[in-house]
Enzyme design. Structure first.
Site, PDB file in Angstrom:
ATOM      1  N   GLY A  43     -16.265   2.302 -18.369  1.00 43.27           N
ATOM      2  CA  GLY A  43     -15.960   1.909 -16.992  1.00 43.27           C
ATOM      3  C   GLY A  43     -16.391   0.484 -16.697  1.00 43.27           C
ATOM      4  CB  CYS A  44     -19.564  -1.312 -17.251  1.00 36.53           C
ATOM      5  SG  CYS A  44     -20.595  -0.202 -16.250  1.00 36.53           S
ATOM      6  CB  THR A  45     -15.767  -2.417 -20.979  1.00 36.02           C
ATOM      7  OG1 THR A  45     -17.051  -2.344 -21.622  1.00 36.02           O
ATOM      8  CG2 THR A  45     -14.851  -3.350 -21.757  1.00 36.02           C
ATOM      9  CB  ALA A  48     -16.566  -6.768 -17.120  1.00 39.43           C
TER      10      ALA A  48
END
Length: 153
Positions: A43-45, A48
């Site tokens: 999710g964070c990738t 970003a």
């Protein structure tokens, strides 16, 4: 969550290059401050990379984009390089900004309780006032929602 129309807490954190960055360094500019749980997670990738993909739009609006997690500056450097992220990533292992912005919360996953970062985005105006709070954002749509908001104001 911190309420809109209140002063954004200043902070002093290291970026992915090991340089000290303060929110007050950007006085006179609008800042998108997004808090995320961890580098290199799915999710964070996606979040970003979505901000990186929309970065030209943020530059056109003269908006500074900053991502903050509790990962180290070295982790941020690898993450930024791997995904060619053109914006600042700030390291907050002591939870200075994370707690000041009230995004360190109790989380429950499969019955297990732990503390973690609630994925939240703050838009801070040129005078350092919180203009908009976006709690519990979705990684895939956060960047475009922020750009849509900026375009409508």
């Amino acid at each position: 969550m911190l309420p809109e129309k209140t002063k954004a807490p200043d902070f002093e954190l290291l970026n992915q290059n090991g340089d000290t960055v303060r929110l007050s360094d950007f006085a006179g500019k609008k800042v998108v401050l997004y808090f995320y749980p961890r580098d290199n997670t799915p999710g964070c990738t996606r979040q970003a990379c979505a901000f990186a993909g929309a970065y030209a739009g943020f530059r056109e609006e003269n908006v500074v984009v900053i991502g903050i997690s509790k990962d180290s500056a070295a982790s941020h450097a690898k993450f930024a390089q791997k995904h060619q992220l053109p914006f600042l990533l700030l390291s907050d292992p002591e939870l200075q900004a994370i707690q000041a912005y009230d995004v360190w919360v109790e989380k429950k996953l499969y019955g297990k309780v732990s503390m973690g970062v609630n994925r939240t985005t703050y838009i801070i105006d040129e005078q350092g006032i919180i203009e908009k709070v976006m709690p519990k954002v979705k990684p895939d749509t956060n960047a475009e929602e922020v750009l849509a908001y900026l375009a409508s104001n």
